[in-house]
Design a protein around this motif. Sequence first.
Motif, PDB file in Angstrom:
ATOM      1  N   LEU A  17     -37.573 -46.756  -0.629  1.00  0.00           N
ATOM      2  CA  LEU A  17     -37.185 -45.376  -1.160  1.00  0.00           C
ATOM      3  C   LEU A  17     -36.604 -44.861  -0.547  1.00  0.00           C
ATOM      4  O   LEU A  17     -37.130 -44.749   1.115  1.00  0.00           O
ATOM      5  N   SER A  18     -35.439 -43.945  -0.058  1.00  0.00           N
ATOM      6  CA  SER A  18     -34.620 -43.606   0.370  1.00  0.00           C
ATOM      7  C   SER A  18     -35.051 -41.393  -0.334  1.00  0.00           C
ATOM      8  O   SER A  18     -34.978 -41.429  -1.034  1.00  0.00           O
ATOM      9  N   VAL A  19     -35.702 -41.045   0.623  1.00  0.00           N
ATOM     10  CA  VAL A  19     -36.177 -39.432   0.017  1.00  0.00           C
ATOM     11  C   VAL A  19     -35.745 -38.599   1.046  1.00  0.00           C
ATOM     12  O   VAL A  19     -35.899 -38.568   2.502  1.00  0.00           O
ATOM     13  N   TYR A  20     -35.291 -37.709   0.924  1.00  0.00           N
ATOM     14  CA  TYR A  20     -34.927 -36.418   1.995  1.00  0.00           C
ATOM     15  C   TYR A  20     -36.152 -36.085   2.290  1.00  0.00           C
ATOM     16  O   TYR A  20     -36.749 -35.530   1.599  1.00  0.00           O
ATOM     17  N   HIS A  21     -35.755 -35.994   3.997  1.00  0.00           N
ATOM     18  CA  HIS A  21     -38.085 -35.434   4.640  1.00  0.00           C
ATOM     19  C   HIS A  21     -38.048 -34.122   4.071  1.00  0.00           C
ATOM     20  O   HIS A  21     -39.009 -34.320   4.413  1.00  0.00           O
ATOM     21  N   PRO A  22     -37.124 -32.735   3.961  1.00  0.00           N
ATOM     22  CA  PRO A  22     -37.983 -31.739   3.671  1.00  0.00           C
ATOM     23  C   PRO A  22     -38.711 -31.503   2.897  1.00  0.00           C
ATOM     24  O   PRO A  22     -39.213 -31.190   2.017  1.00  0.00           O
ATOM     25  N   ALA A  23     -38.076 -32.179   1.629  1.00  0.00           N
ATOM     26  CA  ALA A  23     -38.332 -32.232   0.130  1.00  0.00           C
ATOM     27  C   ALA A  23     -39.982 -32.602   0.104  1.00  0.00           C
ATOM     28  O   ALA A  23     -41.238 -32.240  -0.031  1.00  0.00           O
ATOM     29  N   MET A  24     -39.885 -34.225   1.157  1.00  0.00           N
ATOM     30  CA  MET A  24     -41.640 -34.888   0.507  1.00  0.00           C
ATOM     31  C   MET A  24     -42.135 -34.283   1.407  1.00  0.00           C
ATOM     32  O   MET A  24     -43.446 -34.331   1.234  1.00  0.00           O
ATOM     33  N   GLN A  25     -41.716 -33.752   2.448  1.00  0.00           N
ATOM     34  CA  GLN A  25     -43.244 -33.123   3.177  1.00  0.00           C
ATOM     35  C   GLN A  25     -43.364 -31.765   2.174  1.00  0.00           C
ATOM     36  O   GLN A  25     -43.895 -31.405   2.651  1.00  0.00           O
ATOM     37  N   GLU A  26     -42.567 -31.090   1.433  1.00  0.00           N
ATOM     38  CA  GLU A  26     -42.746 -29.931   0.743  1.00  0.00           C
ATOM     39  C   GLU A  26     -44.217 -30.659  -0.077  1.00  0.00           C
ATOM     40  O   GLU A  26     -44.333 -29.704  -0.642  1.00  0.00           O
ATOM     41  N   VAL A  27     -43.225 -31.126  -1.275  1.00  0.00           N
ATOM     42  CA  VAL A  27     -43.780 -31.559  -2.386  1.00  0.00           C
ATOM     43  C   VAL A  27     -45.963 -32.675  -1.972  1.00  0.00           C
ATOM     44  O   VAL A  27     -46.185 -32.247  -2.550  1.00  0.00           O
ATOM     45  N   VAL A  28     -45.879 -33.691  -0.774  1.00  0.00           N
ATOM     46  CA  VAL A  28     -47.199 -34.252  -0.486  1.00  0.00           C
ATOM     47  C   VAL A  28     -48.106 -32.671   0.140  1.00  0.00           C
ATOM     48  O   VAL A  28     -49.250 -32.570  -0.202  1.00  0.00           O
ATOM     49  N   LEU A  29     -47.097 -31.355   0.986  1.00  0.00           N
ATOM     50  CA  LEU A  29     -48.005 -30.534   1.613  1.00  0.00           C
ATOM     51  C   LEU A  29     -49.243 -29.913   0.021  1.00  0.00           C
ATOM     52  O   LEU A  29     -50.417 -29.759  -0.530  1.00  0.00           O
ATOM     53  N   LYS A  30     -47.397 -29.354  -0.770  1.00  0.00           N
ATOM     54  CA  LYS A  30     -48.736 -28.687  -1.872  1.00  0.00           C
ATOM     55  C   LYS A  30     -49.210 -29.514  -2.802  1.00  0.00           C
ATOM     56  O   LYS A  30     -49.686 -29.119  -3.342  1.00  0.00           O
ATOM     57  N   ALA A  31     -49.465 -30.905  -2.620  1.00  0.00           N
ATOM     58  CA  ALA A  31     -50.383 -31.941  -3.371  1.00  0.00           C
ATOM     59  C   ALA A  31     -51.689 -31.425  -2.830  1.00  0.00           C
ATOM     60  O   ALA A  31     -52.881 -31.937  -3.121  1.00  0.00           O
ATOM     61  N   ALA A  32     -51.414 -31.232  -1.184  1.00  0.00           N
ATOM     62  CA  ALA A  32     -53.388 -31.189  -0.842  1.00  0.00           C
ATOM     63  C   ALA A  32     -53.609 -30.249  -0.732  1.00  0.00           C
ATOM     64  O   ALA A  32     -54.812 -30.095  -0.797  1.00  0.00           O
ATOM     65  N   LEU A  33     -52.535 -28.789  -1.030  1.00  0.00           N
ATOM     66  CA  LEU A  33     -53.240 -27.877  -1.452  1.00  0.00           C
ATOM     67  C   LEU A  33     -54.016 -27.551  -2.930  1.00  0.00           C
ATOM     68  O   LEU A  33     -54.759 -27.686  -3.208  1.00  0.00           O
ATOM     69  N   ASP A  34     -52.594 -28.335  -4.034  1.00  0.00           N
ATOM     70  CA  ASP A  34     -53.694 -28.312  -5.310  1.00  0.00           C
ATOM     71  C   ASP A  34     -54.795 -30.039  -5.277  1.00  0.00           C
ATOM     72  O   ASP A  34     -55.638 -29.130  -6.017  1.00  0.00           O
ATOM     73  N   ALA A  35     -54.420 -30.443  -4.520  1.00  0.00           N
ATOM     74  CA  ALA A  35     -56.229 -31.377  -4.130  1.00  0.00           C
ATOM     75  C   ALA A  35     -57.318 -30.265  -3.580  1.00  0.00           C
ATOM     76  O   ALA A  35     -58.961 -30.966  -3.675  1.00  0.00           O
ATOM     77  N   GLY A  36     -57.005 -29.337  -2.993  1.00  0.00           N
ATOM     78  CA  GLY A  36     -58.435 -28.794  -2.641  1.00  0.00           C
ATOM     79  C   GLY A  36     -58.413 -28.484  -0.955  1.00  0.00           C
ATOM     80  O   GLY A  36     -59.184 -27.599  -0.663  1.00  0.00           O
ATOM     81  N   ALA A  37     -57.352 -28.668  -0.322  1.00  0.00           N
ATOM     82  CA  ALA A  37     -57.030 -29.069   1.121  1.00  0.00           C
ATOM     83  C   ALA A  37     -56.918 -27.340   1.016  1.00  0.00           C
ATOM     84  O   ALA A  37     -55.961 -26.422   0.281  1.00  0.00           O
TER      85      ALA A  37
END
Length: 402
Positions: free
Chosen positions: A102-122
């Motif tokens: 899987l090849s993925v642009y690093h800044p976009a990866m960071q943003e989407v996973v951090l938002k997912a943490a926020l959405d999960a309640g962190a």
Amino acid sequence: MTRGTYDIITVGGGLGGATLAKAMAERGARVLVVERETQFKDRIRGEFMAPWGVAEAQRLGIDGLLRATGGQDLPYVDVYVSGMQTEHRDLRTTTLQGQPVLSVYHPAMQEVVLKAALDAGAEVRRGAVVRDVKRDGSPTIVVEQDGRSEEYQARLVVGADGRGSLVRKWAGFSPQHDPEQMLIAGVLFENMPIPPDDANHITLDLARGHIALLFPQGQGKVRTYFACRTEGSARLQGAVDIPRFIEESVQAGMPSEWFASARAVGPLATFDGAATWATHPYHAGIALIGDAAGASDPTWGQGLSLTLRDVRVLRDLLASHDDWDAVGHAYAQEHDRHFNVINTVNNYQTELFFAAGAEADARRMTALPLMMQEPTRRLDHNWSGPDLPLDETVRRRFFGEE
């Protein structure tokens, strides 16, 4: 002043810290993520996730997020050594996990996973800087933001702050280092059509000790790397060195026409390749994950996969045991095992492919033809992961000693 108490605090909101925060918040833990960057930028960090790392992403439930934010599946790998194609491989049918890269642009990866943490309640605090980690009693971090300094306690503080980790320093871990052997430079290009664009492209110039690597990201964008031995090699740095980066990549075997219309859309920089790590990265309520725990030589592209293995192991242990101190030690023991396997494999490959001198040339003359005849002599750990066997027999076969 202590403002709050959490189950887990992650220092760093990149892939490792955010994925752990998401996973544990989903299980009801009270989690705080402290991330100093208000917006993630291209800093030429890893964007290659090996098939075994993709399997870890699946187990952590983030593979869909990464693909939705532009992640590109690369099921094939094409390898050329000194101008001769030595490998065309479908990773989906030849790796233990049956997964592509899987090849993925690093800044976009960071943003989407951090938002997912926020959405999960962190709870997520961005633009905040951790100034210290205290180890008396419950681990406590000192956070500075908007001119104010506050303290936060947790059952477990997790250092996910990268290769130059300050948490590692404050917590008293002693970093270990491999000798400097390789330099690696990277840059992102656009308008770079590569046929095919669903393959990982790797070319090696054994005579000069150079390697070029291209990983398409879709829509003409390609993350490119060039690595070489440290001795006598000038660092490639900044826009002025883009033409030389292209020249070196072409000399290493990449087709010049692929770069004909390419335009750099990110910074160019060179990094030291030597691995750094902390032995047993846990004590007294403080754990290290990802590059803070162990940063392998980026030439071999194992950083993202190692990070997700750390997170998945720690998550599974935290979710199944109440004694988090025992969990920390169990995690650290497993981290040492899987990091050591990958780092040992990387060092073997660097020695065989890039060591200089008559003895190294003679070793290659013996080992490489044997590999062509018997592909099972290759070390497949960088594709299929650290659970493959690695012993003296494996080593001797790889180097053509038996």
